[in-house]
Enzyme design. Structure first.
Site, PDB file in Angstrom:
ATOM      1  N   LYS A 114      47.977  76.179  52.528  1.00 58.28           N
ATOM      2  CA  LYS A 114      47.277  75.301  53.474  1.00 58.28           C
ATOM      3  C   LYS A 114      46.823  76.197  54.628  1.00 58.28           C
ATOM      4  O   LYS A 114      47.601  77.017  55.108  1.00 58.28           O
ATOM      5  CB  LYS A 114      48.293  74.248  53.949  1.00 58.28           C
ATOM      6  CG  LYS A 114      47.877  73.366  55.096  1.00 58.28           C
ATOM      7  CD  LYS A 114      49.044  72.405  55.395  1.00 58.28           C
ATOM      8  CE  LYS A 114      48.828  71.589  56.650  1.00 58.28           C
ATOM      9  NZ  LYS A 114      49.969  70.699  56.921  1.00 58.28           N
ATOM     10  N   ASP A 172      56.938  59.506  58.796  1.00 53.16           N
ATOM     11  CA  ASP A 172      55.705  59.193  58.049  1.00 53.16           C
ATOM     12  C   ASP A 172      55.951  59.165  56.542  1.00 53.16           C
ATOM     13  O   ASP A 172      55.162  59.695  55.758  1.00 53.16           O
ATOM     14  CB  ASP A 172      54.610  60.201  58.400  1.00 53.16           C
ATOM     15  CG  ASP A 172      53.201  59.611  58.250  1.00 53.16           C
ATOM     16  OD1 ASP A 172      53.079  58.363  58.199  1.00 53.16           O
ATOM     17  OD2 ASP A 172      52.236  60.380  58.192  1.00 53.16           O
TER      18      ASP A 172
END
Length: 367
Positions: free
Chosen positions: A5, A99
């Site tokens: 990433k 989350d």
């Protein structure tokens, strides 16, 4: 193989996201668990920050929901157990993920779950509580909204277990127990929690319904919110938790190995929209460096340049393989010292009363 990433420094500064990236790095470098997406390396160059993590080819649970995959009770039961082990591990490190949702749960090629995305996670110590409004509305626990509206002492680990309950319900039914969306006003959400009852399918076994009800208890003090709580549920009495941890149980759903387990249209759009593609980086950086050497180069504004320099200095470089080698060398050193110490100890004990137990003798001889 790994996944990488990368985040553009300038964009992160402009969007005020640097703090989130640093928090994610700080948290992930200390974690290593079979049901998390683990960080292996982090590094940087002039433009970007890079994170190299576990490569998981099974796609996320959101994708599979969108593909109308029917998740059986058996499959969801194993997911609950695997995720409970991951949440208990995070809790040991004082981490609230904040989350948990299908989008942030990736499958490996065998179908086991892995929690990802720690950029809004928070660390709480002791009796500390979190108080900021963070998460994805449909998966956020009632107390997060209550703290935002009414103030109060804050919220803690039970919020992740509520999110687990919402996720498990959605996997089984195909939709969530409450009609909450990102645009739903907070007062409407709180009213929903007060007046609406959750409907459980009559086709689900009583044990699964009882477990979901305990995860979706509105009062965090009464909610299932630890591994011990989950393990004590009658529905999970037959689970071999060692086998769960070792990934020895076969998941009820195994992603297809012959297809791409993500939306190729979305991935292609991401590539087209990427203004600074990675494959052109070498040429771009060389061009920038040659510009820097000319008089007519246009420098970045002073504040941005200062921010970029701060990011460069404070960025955390991490190498898990190097860390493991160092830990292995340390343990070998300790083992060698331990053996040498035990030989010395044996010599000392030889001079003591042989009728005294070893541990008592060691205290007496060393004084």
């Amino acid at each position: 193989m790994y996944a990488m990433k990368y985040m553009n420094k300038q964009k992160c500064i402009e969007r005020d996201e640097v703090r989130n990236v640093f928090r994610e790095l700080q948290i992930m470098r200390g974690l290593d668990h079979p049901f998390l997406v683990n960080l292996w390396y982090s590094f940087q160059d002039e433009e970007d920050m890079f994170m190299v993590v576990d490569l998981l080819l099974g796609g996320d649970l959101r994708y599979h929901l969108q593909q109308n995959v029917h998740f059986t009770e058996g499959a969801v039961k194993l997911y609950i157990c695997e995720l409970a082990l991951a949440l208990e591990y995070l809790q040991r490190f004082h981490i609230i993920h904040r989350d948990i949702k299908p989008d942030n749960i990736l499958l490996d090629e065998h179908g086991h779950v892995h929690i990802t995305d720690f950029n809004i996670a928070t660390i709480v110590k002791g009796a500390e509580k979190a108080s900021s409004m963070a998460g994805t509305k449909p998966y956020m626990a009632p107390e997060v909204f209550q703290v935002y509206v009414e103030g109060g002492p804050g919220y803690s680990y039970p919020v992740d277990w509520w999110s687990l309950g919402i996720t498990a319900y959605e996997l089984l039914r195909g939709w969530r127990p409450y009609e909450i969306h990102s645009a739903t006003p907070i007062d409407e959400i709180l009213n929903m929690f007060k007046v609406e009852r959750v409907h459980y399918s009559s086709t689900w076994c009583k044990g699964m319904v009882a477990l979901l009800k305990k995860l979706l208890t509105k009062d965090p003090e009464s909610r299932l919110s630890s591994l011990g709580d989950v393990q004590s549920a009658p529905y999970l009495a037959d689970m071999n938790w060692d086998a769960v941890f070792e990934k020895a149980l076969t998941p009820g759903f195994v992603p297809s190995k012959g297809r791409l387990n993500c939306d190729p249209t979305f991935e292609l759009e991401e590539m087209i929209l990427e203004s600074r593609p990675l494959h052109k980086k070498k040429k771009r950086l060389a061009k920038n460096r040659s510009k820097d050497g000319t008089k007519d180069s246009c420098p970045l504004n002073g504040h941005l340049q200062q921010c970029l320099e701060t990011v460069r200095k404070e960025f955390i470089i991490f190498n898990r393989e190097k860390l493991r080698r160092q830990q292995g060398q340390t343990s070998q050193l300790l083992d060698t010292e331990g053996r040498a110490g035990s030989q010395t100890q044996g010599k000392l004990q030889d001079g003591c009363n042989n009728n005294i137990l070893g541990h008592a003798c060691s205290r007496g001889c060393s004084s």
